[in-house]
Enzyme design. Structure first.
Site, PDB file in Angstrom:
ATOM      1  N   GLU A   1       0.836  -1.103   0.069  1.00  0.00           N
ATOM      2  CA  GLU A   1      -0.079  -0.049  -0.008  1.00  0.00           C
ATOM      3  C   GLU A   1       0.676   1.236   0.050  1.00  0.00           C
ATOM      4  O   GLU A   1       0.813   2.164   0.957  1.00  0.00           O
ATOM      5  CB  GLU A   1      -0.872   0.117   1.195  1.00  0.00           C
ATOM      6  CG  GLU A   1      -1.879  -1.075   1.149  1.00  0.00           C
ATOM      7  CD  GLU A   1      -3.145  -1.071   2.185  1.00  0.00           C
ATOM      8  OE1 GLU A   1      -2.744  -0.563   3.099  1.00  0.00           O
ATOM      9  OE2 GLU A   1      -4.122  -1.637   1.972  1.00  0.00           O
TER      10      GLU A   1
ATOM     11  N   GLU B   1      -5.480  -8.388  -1.034  1.00  0.00           N
ATOM     12  CA  GLU B   1      -6.242  -8.217   0.293  1.00  0.00           C
ATOM     13  C   GLU B   1      -7.569  -7.798   0.123  1.00  0.00           C
ATOM     14  O   GLU B   1      -7.971  -7.325  -0.940  1.00  0.00           O
ATOM     15  CB  GLU B   1      -5.396  -7.107   1.058  1.00  0.00           C
ATOM     16  CG  GLU B   1      -4.173  -7.262   1.795  1.00  0.00           C
ATOM     17  CD  GLU B   1      -3.447  -6.093   2.634  1.00  0.00           C
ATOM     18  OE1 GLU B   1      -4.593  -5.545   3.237  1.00  0.00           O
ATOM     19  OE2 GLU B   1      -2.533  -6.021   2.571  1.00  0.00           O
TER      20      GLU B   1
HETATM   21  C1  BG6 Z   1      -4.413  -3.037   4.826  1.00  0.00           C
HETATM   22  C2  BG6 Z   1      -3.083  -3.415   5.410  1.00  0.00           C
HETATM   23  O1  BG6 Z   1      -4.452  -1.577   4.815  1.00  0.00           O
HETATM   24  O2  BG6 Z   1      -5.539  -3.426   5.441  1.00  0.00           O
HETATM   25  C3  BG6 Z   1      -3.083  -4.333   6.285  1.00  0.00           C
HETATM   26  O3  BG6 Z   1      -2.125  -3.612   4.148  1.00  0.00           O
HETATM   27  C4  BG6 Z   1      -4.152  -4.122   7.204  1.00  0.00           C
HETATM   28  O4  BG6 Z   1      -1.817  -4.332   6.909  1.00  0.00           O
HETATM   29  C5  BG6 Z   1      -5.421  -4.477   6.194  1.00  0.00           C
HETATM   30  O5  BG6 Z   1      -4.326  -5.018   8.243  1.00  0.00           O
HETATM   31  C6  BG6 Z   1      -6.820  -4.197   7.126  1.00  0.00           C
HETATM   32  O6  BG6 Z   1      -6.689  -2.932   7.809  1.00  0.00           O
HETATM   33  P1  BG6 Z   1      -7.246  -3.294   9.596  1.00  0.00           P
HETATM   34  O7  BG6 Z   1      -7.052  -1.786   9.938  1.00  0.00           O
HETATM   35  O8  BG6 Z   1      -8.428  -3.774   9.736  1.00  0.00           O
HETATM   36  O9  BG6 Z   1      -6.219  -4.132  10.063  1.00  0.00           O
END
Ligand code: BG6
Length: 490
Positions: A201, A389
């Protein structure tokens, strides 16, 4: 039509959120290790902790971020709780965890190497053999089950030593250190790892400069400089990887969202155009090999200077990426009217979209937005994409060792449905799909454990209590079928 046979189904984690063992076997501190827990649902933000020159200890929110005091050194403090120090303890559970991934039928596992486990100070001459051996064991375990490792080289884990000595990515020495670290790991693992990504990211530099760049400052010049250095570093690493082993593929990684204008008023549409430029800028440079005009003009207007050295243009040109990795959790909505009510999102905020529901943490849920996002990126860059993701952060309740997470299955099902449409109807070239936090991890945004994404439940609470025992959720069996049928049965 069906999905390609070699489609990479899997799951994703990041070292600092999953591994634990934060100082074990010679590892140094990384930026993720000096951030406290928070409470996302009650608005208590995570804090970064530091020591001042007079020995006083202090802390400050990571979001929203402000410049830290002059000559601050990031450090841990004994009275604070740092959830990533133990995290889900993959460091000691990796065999069990990879066996669970194999049971679900994973074709790949996206994970990050923690830079400070290999080079404890970030720029050591000799790598930490114990750290290298750990990842050897992890990759071997994956390969034993024919799981392809997909490795992020930096996922919010800049070594604290580089931050304290140089201000991290604000300094060109960080580029050299990163390239050296990548050379060590790419040479070592070239026959075990084919797919790499440079910066997780990368666009988080805009709002989370500590996470993305280890920055102690939040001004636009510092962020532009650090971003520039990451672009140079990424381009050098892409070129180097191809020289080390032409089989290796190196991607960029962006937090992406489909964005909508709240109305068709031209001012809202203009706002949307600008909003998209902020996001596409990172892909434009890494996929096209040069800065876009809209960004150069913006820098000119704001008096921002890039630390360009001779030969840099060539470096950017020669180091364009092989694919685009993206995270997609929700869409966002923009308006020129600043009084519109907002809700939270992945490290950001959005105007409330009246047509969409939100998650327990206020993130807009929009499966159709995923199809739009994939099309936008593919049309613009014509490079393979990889959803690295996606997922729903939710509170799970365990009853007699069982977790009935129908809400998670529902979310993933709807997203996979739209993902398939993008591939089958729109012709998007998609390499794979790795839902986030496939085994529960610590939340990056809030530091909570109860914000769970996994197919596997890790028995641990927000204060670090629990047995660490792993439990299969209902989604575990559902995802197993999805993979088995290559996405036919969702
Ligand atoms: C992304 C990141 O921003 O979202 C992860 O690459 C992160 O590291 C994921 O965990 C989900 O966000 P959160 O804040 O729910 O953990």
């Amino acid at each position: 039509m069906s999905l390609p046979k070699d489609f990479l189904w899997g799951g994703a984690t990041a070292a600092h959120q999953f591994e634990g063992g934060y100082l074990e076997d010679g590892k140094g501190l990384c930026s993720g290790d000096v951030v406290t827990s928070g409470d996302g649902r009650n608005g208590i933000q995570r804090r970064v902790t530091y020591t001042l020159p007079d020995g006083e200890y202090g802390s400050q929110f990571v979001f929203p971020y402000q410049d830290l005091p002059q000559d601050t050194k990031l450090s841990c403090h004994e009275d604070e709780f740092y959830p990533t120090h133990e995290a889900s303890d993959f460091y000691h559970h990796y065999k069990e965890d990879i066996a669970l991934m194999a049971e679900m039928g994973f074709k790949c596992y996206r994970m990050s190497i923690n830079w400070a486990r290999i080079l404890p100070h970030g720029d050591d001459e000799i790598p930490n053999e114990k750290g290298l051996e750990f990842y050897d064991r992890v990759f071997d375990e994956c390969l034993k089950y024919h799981i392809e490792p997909v490795v992020t080289l930096l996922h919010f884990e800049t070594p604290v030593s580089l931050i304290n000595r140089y201000g991290a990515w604000i300094d060109r020495r960080c580029v050299d250190a990163f390239v050296k670290y990548c050379e060590f790991v790419m040479k070592r693992y070239q026959h075990k790892v084919k797919y790499w990504m440079t910066f997780n990211e990368i666009n988080n530099m805009e709002i989370l400069p500590l996470y993305a760049g280890g920055l102690l400052k939040n001004d636009d010049q510092s962020k532009a400089t650090a971003t520039y250095h990451q672009f140079i570093a990424s381009a050098k690493v892409v070129k180097m990887a191809h020289e080390i082993n032409p089989e290796m593929k190196v991607g960029m990684m962006i937090a992406y969202t489909a964005a909508y204008a709240l109305t068709c008023h031209p001012r809202d549409e203009l706002k949307l155009m600008k909003d998209n430029q902020i996001r596409h800028f990172y892909c434009d440079v890494q996929c096209r090999g040069h800065y876009p005009q809209y960004k150069l003009k913006e820098y000119q207007r704001n008096g921002i200077h890039l630390p360009v050295l001779e030969g840099d243009q060539q470096i950017l040109k020669e180091g364009t990426v092989d694919y685009i990795g993206l995270s997609y959790y929700s869409s966002s909505c923009v308006s020129d009217d600043e009084k519109q009510e907002t809700t939270s999102g992945n490290m950001t905020t959005s105007i409330i979209n009246p047509y969409l529901k939100t998650s327990e943490w206020g993130w807009l849920v929009d499966p159709v937005g995923l199809r739009i996002a994939l099309n936008q990126l593919y049309e613009r860059y014509e490079l393979p994409l990889f959803i690295v993701e996606n997922g729903l952060g939710a509170i799970d309740h365990m009853e007699n060792g069982q977790i009935h997470d129908t809400y998670r299955i529902e979310y993933l099902k709807e997203h996979i449905y739209e993902m398939k449409k993008a591939i089958e109807e729109d012709g998007v070239d998609l390499m794979g799909y790795t839902p986030w936090g496939c085994i529960d991890v610590i939340s990056a945004g809030t530091g909570e454990m109860r914000k769970r994404y996994g197919f596997v439940y890790v028995d641990k609470d927000d204060s670090g209590n629990g047995t660490m025992k792993r439990y299969k959720k209902d989604s575990f069996y559902w995802y197993q079928k999805v993979i088995q049928s290559n996405g036919e049965e969702i």
